[in-house]
Design a protein around this motif. Structure first.
Motif, short mmCIF file in Angstrom:
data_model
loop_
_atom_site.label_atom_id
_atom_site.label_comp_id
_atom_site.label_asym_id
_atom_site.label_seq_id
_atom_site.Cartn_x
_atom_site.Cartn_y
_atom_site.Cartn_z
N ALA A 1 8.08 6.72 -9.44
CA ALA A 1 7.14 6.87 -8.33
C ALA A 1 7.76 7.72 -7.23
O ALA A 1 8.98 7.70 -7.04
CB ALA A 1 6.74 5.51 -7.77
N SER B 1 1.49 7.86 -14.64
CA SER B 1 0.49 6.94 -15.17
C SER B 1 -0.74 7.71 -15.60
O SER B 1 -0.97 8.86 -15.19
CB SER B 1 0.12 5.90 -14.10
N THR C 1 2.69 8.87 -9.37
CA THR C 1 3.21 7.93 -10.36
C THR C 1 3.02 8.54 -11.75
O THR C 1 2.16 9.41 -11.95
CB THR C 1 2.50 6.56 -10.30
N ARG D 1 -0.64 -8.00 -3.24
CA ARG D 1 -0.99 -6.85 -4.05
C ARG D 1 -1.64 -5.79 -3.17
O ARG D 1 -2.55 -6.08 -2.39
CB ARG D 1 -1.95 -7.27 -5.16
N TYR E 1 4.03 -2.98 -2.05
CA TYR E 1 3.72 -2.14 -3.22
C TYR E 1 4.90 -2.09 -4.19
O TYR E 1 4.75 -2.31 -5.40
CB TYR E 1 3.35 -0.75 -2.74
N LEU F 1 5.56 -5.69 -5.90
CA LEU F 1 4.59 -6.16 -6.87
C LEU F 1 4.44 -5.21 -8.07
O LEU F 1 4.25 -5.65 -9.19
CB LEU F 1 3.23 -6.36 -6.21
N ASP F 2 4.57 -3.91 -7.82
CA ASP F 2 4.37 -2.94 -8.90
C ASP F 2 5.65 -2.66 -9.68
O ASP F 2 5.58 -2.34 -10.87
CB ASP F 2 3.80 -1.64 -8.34
N PHE F 3 6.81 -2.76 -9.02
CA PHE F 3 8.05 -2.37 -9.68
C PHE F 3 9.13 -3.47 -9.64
O PHE F 3 10.20 -3.30 -10.21
CB PHE F 3 8.60 -1.09 -9.05
N ASP G 1 -3.81 -2.42 -2.80
CA ASP G 1 -4.78 -1.59 -3.49
C ASP G 1 -4.38 -0.12 -3.39
O ASP G 1 -3.89 0.32 -2.35
CB ASP G 1 -6.16 -1.79 -2.85
N PRO G 2 -4.56 0.68 -4.46
CA PRO G 2 -4.21 2.10 -4.40
C PRO G 2 -4.85 2.83 -3.23
O PRO G 2 -4.24 3.74 -2.65
CB PRO G 2 -4.72 2.64 -5.74
N LYS H 1 5.41 0.01 -16.68
CA LYS H 1 5.01 1.33 -16.17
C LYS H 1 5.93 2.41 -16.71
O LYS H 1 7.11 2.17 -16.98
CB LYS H 1 5.02 1.33 -14.64
#
Length: 261
Positions: free
Chosen positions: A229, A37, A35, A18, A252, A255-257, A20-21, A81
């Motif tokens: 994104a 969001s 993004t 993961r 990134y 895990l995010d997409f 972190d932003p 998302k």
């Protein structure tokens, strides 16, 4: 049916961490990161995107479109998302300069089949020394164009097939800003590379996302689809020296997409 693009056929899944932003924002060469969001966009009274904010903290936002040309928000588009919906008339202006030397443009996107060229992002002017990333009509072949005396480099996916309609993909367009090396990459497929001497920089011109709000008199090739994104860097992330940056972006995206790059 809308969906998420698979990993490359036959590829073994790699364990991902993961990200972190703050780590994304601090990547070497980070120019801007966007993004769809909460806290990363400003919506108008109709719930459409007035401004797509730069999450990196560098203040390079997308916006400045008339109300009728602002993309809508599609909730739960990919792994919970949201995405910005461009229907052929929407577009946002990049309210900052784009890197004129080395750069990387990364997009998480999907698009239906279309009978017209679709420009996801770029300058789309008729002068030389400009750039854009676009989809060929019908086949949805992903291409990255850096124009100088009609130089074109693109990934037409001849061996791996074009991008699948209505499926989310990762597009990476990179330029080395020195040797004239233009790269186009789709998902986990190896990039297509074209090098021509004499191409070392692009012109500093206005860039458009979706291209639905181009000024009068500028040829339009608008995007139809969803964007989840956007990452812009002032480095060529596909260069060997940038492999740690690419590795972080892969973590990134995975895990995010749920996407391979």
């Amino acid at each position: 049916m809308l969906g998420i693009g698979p990993n490359a056929s036959g590829a073994r899944r790699t364990a991902r961490r993961r990200v972190d932003p703050a780590e994304i924002s601090a990547l070497p060469g980070m120019w801007s990161w966007h993004t769809v969001s909460e806290g990363a966009m400003v919506l108008d009274g109709s719930g459409n995107i007035e401004t797509l904010l730069d999450r990196s903290g560098n203040g390079r936002h997308f916006g400045n479109a008339p109300s009728a040309q602002r993309p809508s928000v599609i909730a739960d588009a990919i792994l919970g998302k949201a995405a910005a919906r461009f229907s052929g008339a929407q577009g946002l202006t990049y309210l900052a300069d784009h890197p004129t030397g080395a750069y990387t443009n990364l997009f998480v996107f999907r698009s239906p089949a279309s009978a017209a060229v679709q420009t996801i992002f770029g300058q789309t002017t008729t002068s030389n020394d400009n750039h854009r990333i676009y989809l060929d009509p019908t086949t949805l072949a992903l291409r990255h164009q850096v124009q100088n005396a009609a130089l074109v480099a693109g990934d037409n996916n001849a061996s791996a097939g074009a991008v699948s309609a209505d499926i989310f993909h990762v597009a990476i367009a990179a330029f080395d800003g020195a040797a004239g090396t233009v790269k186009s990459k789709r998902d986990a497929v190896a990039p297509t590379v074209l090098t021509r001497a004499g191409l070392s920089a692009i012109r500093n011109q206005t860039n458009y996302l979706g291209c639905g709000n181009l000024p009068a008199g500028v040829p339009s090739s608008v995007f139809r689809g969803d964007l989840a994104a956007i990452v812009i860097l002032s480095t060529d992330v596909l260069a060997a020296a940038q492999s740690p940056v690419l590795a972080t972006l892969r973590d990134y995206l995975a895990l995010d997409f749920g996407l391979a790059a």
